[in-house]
Design an enzyme around this catalytic site. Structure first.
Site, PDB file in Angstrom:
ATOM      1  N   HIS A  50      10.467  -7.541  -4.623  1.00  0.00           N
ATOM      2  CA  HIS A  50      11.316  -8.235  -3.668  1.00  0.00           C
ATOM      3  C   HIS A  50      12.621  -7.481  -3.395  1.00  0.00           C
ATOM      4  O   HIS A  50      13.346  -7.820  -2.472  1.00  0.00           O
ATOM      5  CB  HIS A  50      11.563  -9.675  -4.131  1.00  0.00           C
ATOM      6  CG  HIS A  50      10.382 -10.562  -3.863  1.00  0.00           C
ATOM      7  ND1 HIS A  50      10.471 -11.822  -3.360  1.00  0.00           N
ATOM      8  CD2 HIS A  50       9.055 -10.316  -4.006  1.00  0.00           C
ATOM      9  CE1 HIS A  50       9.267 -12.341  -3.219  1.00  0.00           C
ATOM     10  NE2 HIS A  50       8.387 -11.450  -3.607  1.00  0.00           N
ATOM     11  N   SER A  89       7.516  -5.154   0.456  1.00  0.00           N
ATOM     12  CA  SER A  89       6.142  -4.644   0.494  1.00  0.00           C
ATOM     13  C   SER A  89       6.048  -3.367   1.324  1.00  0.00           C
ATOM     14  O   SER A  89       6.735  -3.227   2.327  1.00  0.00           O
ATOM     15  CB  SER A  89       5.215  -5.681   1.120  1.00  0.00           C
ATOM     16  OG  SER A  89       5.070  -6.785   0.272  1.00  0.00           O
ATOM     17  N   LYS A 122      -2.875 -16.423   4.471  1.00  0.00           N
ATOM     18  CA  LYS A 122      -3.812 -15.309   4.390  1.00  0.00           C
ATOM     19  C   LYS A 122      -4.288 -15.104   2.952  1.00  0.00           C
ATOM     20  O   LYS A 122      -5.465 -14.837   2.716  1.00  0.00           O
ATOM     21  CB  LYS A 122      -3.110 -14.044   4.907  1.00  0.00           C
ATOM     22  CG  LYS A 122      -4.061 -12.915   5.197  1.00  0.00           C
ATOM     23  CD  LYS A 122      -3.378 -11.823   5.993  1.00  0.00           C
ATOM     24  CE  LYS A 122      -4.296 -10.637   6.152  1.00  0.00           C
ATOM     25  NZ  LYS A 122      -3.722  -9.593   6.986  1.00  0.00           N
ATOM     26  N   ASP A 123      -3.363 -15.240   1.990  1.00  0.00           N
ATOM     27  CA  ASP A 123      -3.736 -15.082   0.580  1.00  0.00           C
ATOM     28  C   ASP A 123      -4.718 -16.156   0.136  1.00  0.00           C
ATOM     29  O   ASP A 123      -5.654 -15.881  -0.619  1.00  0.00           O
ATOM     30  CB  ASP A 123      -2.488 -15.122  -0.307  1.00  0.00           C
ATOM     31  CG  ASP A 123      -1.767 -13.780  -0.326  1.00  0.00           C
ATOM     32  OD1 ASP A 123      -2.371 -12.781   0.105  1.00  0.00           O
ATOM     33  OD2 ASP A 123      -0.605 -13.727  -0.775  1.00  0.00           O
ATOM     34  N   GLU A 171     -16.664  -2.270 -22.654  1.00  0.00           N
ATOM     35  CA  GLU A 171     -16.851  -3.022 -21.419  1.00  0.00           C
ATOM     36  C   GLU A 171     -16.728  -2.077 -20.225  1.00  0.00           C
ATOM     37  O   GLU A 171     -16.107  -1.029 -20.316  1.00  0.00           O
ATOM     38  CB  GLU A 171     -15.778  -4.110 -21.324  1.00  0.00           C
ATOM     39  CG  GLU A 171     -15.931  -5.171 -22.380  1.00  0.00           C
ATOM     40  CD  GLU A 171     -17.160  -6.024 -22.160  1.00  0.00           C
ATOM     41  OE1 GLU A 171     -17.064  -7.058 -21.517  1.00  0.00           O
ATOM     42  OE2 GLU A 171     -18.237  -5.632 -22.637  1.00  0.00           O
TER      43      GLU A 171
END
Lengths: 212, 414
Positions: free
Chosen positions: B208, B212, B235-236, B279
């Protein structure tokens, strides 16, 4: 580019199944009838040496198996008793020099899963010295319980194959008794999520349309 | 009434200004593609893992004699215990998948570049914490692969100079992986997620501050930013719907596909499995470990292979704005690297043979060379692009940006 990725994934999946070569495929049955037939064979043949330590007699009844059968199998043991073998560990060590493994998770604990157990049960043959051997697990100490190596009669072999299939169906249920419930719930969950996702898409479009 | 309460709170705590600053007024580039959804998804999976994990811990017993049985107790007797456990086990894989995509996006679009170095490094720290948490969690079911995986990996600390043996004993709490190891791994597996939550807060504060990045790779002018809420929350959440569909297909229909069959056998220190595999999310790094014949060299190479991402802001010396989309040579490198990761994963999965060892060594070499050659390649690419001219789209973007800046600063002063 995409084709290369695909080739790698194909390679990957081939490799993932490499350990399972030579296993015959078994169609695991999920019907109560097949699982109960498997349980009967298990109680008659496997139970003398093998345990199902995560299963109680009550679980069989709870699943819907015939009450009289379950009572017959448990004898004077309590309904919530663990399905233990009829042979003590000491006696097993004396006979086989090894305690027979617990079978509760057997169909999940081997590469190939149910196919492995099925192929193992049918994997017995008589070698050139007249000894019984198993091509899936050569080091096994277990005798050929179902008798596949002792017969060449087609009808009898077919019956043995069916019996092995039922045992595997039973053991697959034992390894994951909630599987059917899980899948049933899964369809509802996915249906719900698809509707939700469509709605979220519409919400998103509606909100973004303010920008134009 | 509600307004009154909010006003009451606001006099004592900056609630409204916080929401305005970080959500409803937080400027976000409007051109973010769906590749920018994965940070949010990682946060979601973190919450999912913490919640399912706390409920699992209520039924789990960290004791070598009880833990394997307690997992079966969860799977069979606890109400919806099977759901909790499958969600948690599948969630671990989902977490890594989401993080790998999140990292791949950062690499492809050059989001690690100035001024986002600290954001990238906090992410690197989060990756290490995530790997440690997953590794310790994998011991808890106390199956064969749990035990032998932990034995192999803790053994690697023997490579520490001078005090290697002591470090290994200190980590395990015993000479071998045993009850002391299990209980401390459980304690730490419970602690680490909260460290991750703390580190995520730091990651978000850094985000922040620098804001972005976006697919164009250059900072857009004010008019191209829109508030995070409601646009990107909507959107998320739409992306989350898709994520949950894929996740639930695995949880409800293929939960065992991500588990090693050998882990359904209780740990047996006397019996080594034929083939010890980690894994899937550790396979590429495991392949690099195995590619170096010398143990110390292997450990150093594996450590470096994880940490080398942190050097990206300095390794990439190009000043050409924009991500891989506008940088053809860098784009090829990114694809080679992604392909190389898949090859390494394949090599890590298969039992070592002469062929796969050689393939692994080549792939490990390519892995490090893509990083080590990047300073020279990126500089050469920069010179080449300066001579040849930028991608027309980038040209237009830069021009628009410059005129916007001129307009903002100019206003007559010019």
């Amino acid at each position: 580019m995409k084709r290369h990725l695909l080739a790698i994934f194909v390679l990957f999946s081939i490799q993932a199944h490499a350990g399972e070569e030579g296993l015959s495929h078994v169609q695991v049955q999920t019907s109560l009838a097949a699982i109960q037939r498997g349980a009967e064979t298990f109680m008659g043949q496997c139970h003398s040496c093998h345990t199902l330590k995560y299963m109680h007699y009550g679980d069989l009844k709870h699943f819907g198996m015939d009450q009289h059968k379950v009572d017959e199998w448990r004898g004077d043991q309590a309904l919530d008793a663990v399905i233990s073998s009829q042979m003590s560990d000491e006696a097993a060590l004396q006979s086989f020099a090894k305690v027979p493994p617990d079978l509760s998770l057997m169909t999940k604990a081997r590469e190939g899963g149910p196919d492995y157990v099925y192929s193992y049960l049918l994997g017995y043959y008589t070698d050139k010295d007249g000894m019984t051997a198993n091509h899936v697990f050569p080091a096994t100490k277990m005798p050929d319980i179902l008798g596949g190596s002792m017969t060449s009669d087609a009808a009898q072999l077919e019956a043995i194959r069916k019996q092995a299939g039922d045992i595997v169906s039973f053991l697959t249920w034992v390894a994951d008794p909630h599987e059917q419930e899980r899948q049933r719930l899964g369809y509802y969950v996915l249906a719900y999520l698809m509707v939700l996702t469509v709605l979220l898409y519409l919400v998103k479009n509606r909100i973004w349309s303010r920008l134009k | 009434m509600a307004n009154k309460i909010i006003a009451w709170v606001d006099r004592r705590f900056p609630l409204t200004s916080f929401v305005k600053h970080e959500l409803t007024g937080y400027p976000t580039p409007r051109n973010l593609s769906y590749w920018w959804n994965f940070g949010f998804l990682a946060g979601f999976v973190l919450v999912l893992q913490v919640v399912t994990g706390i409920f699992l811990a209520m039924h789990y017993k960290a004791d070598v004699n009880l833990s394997f049985d307690s997992i079966q107790h969860i799977m069979r007797d606890v109400n919806y215990g099977w759901l909790l456990r499958y969600m948690h086990a599948t969630g671990a894989s989902a977490f890594f998948l989401v993080i790998f995509i999140h990292m791949a996006r950062t690499l492809y679009y050059g989001s690690y570049r100035r001024p986002r170095e600290l954001l990238w490094w906090t992410g690197q720290g989060l990756l290490i914490l995530l790997m440690a948490t997953a590794f310790m969690g994998y011991l808890l079911p106390w199956g064969q692969m749990s035990f032998w995986g932990a034995t192999v990996i803790t053994n690697l600390f023997r490579a520490t100079p001078f005090v290697g043996d002591q470090i290994v004993i200190w980590l395990r709490g015993d000479f071998t992986v045993g009850d002391a190891t299990l209980t401390r791994f459980f304690a730490l597996h419970y602690l680490f997620p909260f460290l991750i939550v703390g580190a995520v807060v730091v990651h978000l504060v850094a985000l922040h501050t620098v804001k972005s990045s976006n697919p164009s790779g250059i900072d857009l002018s004010h008019k191209d930013n829109i508030p995070f809420h409601p646009y990107f929350t909507a959107k998320d959440f739409y992306g989350l719907g898709w994520f949950l569909i894929v996740y639930c297909v695995f949880v409800f229909f293929y939960p065992d596909s991500l588990m090693e069959p050998a882990n359904n056998i209780p740990a047996n220190p006397m019996l080594t499995p034929n083939h010890i595999v980690p894994e899937w999310y550790f396979l590429p790094f495991y392949a690099i470990l195995r590619s170096v014949p010398n143990m110390v060299g292997g450990v150093v190479a594996m450590g470096l292979s994880v940490m080398i991402f942190a050097f990206m802001p300095y390794l990439d010396r190009s000043r050409i704005p924009g991500g891989a989309h506008y940088r053809p040579v860098y784009r090829v490198l990114v694809y080679i690297f992604a392909l190389d990761m898949l090859v390494l994963g394949y090599v890590g999965y298969t039992p070592p043979t002469d062929g796969t060892i050689l393939l692994g060594q080549i792939a490990a070499f390519v892995y490090f060379m893509t990083f080590l050659c990047l300073p020279f390649i990126s500089k050469a690419e920069e010179n080449w692009l300066l001579k040849r001219g930028f991608h027309p789209e980038l040209e237009a973007l830069v021009a628009a940006e410059q005129s916007a800046i001129a307009l903002r600063n100019g206003g007559g002063v010019k």
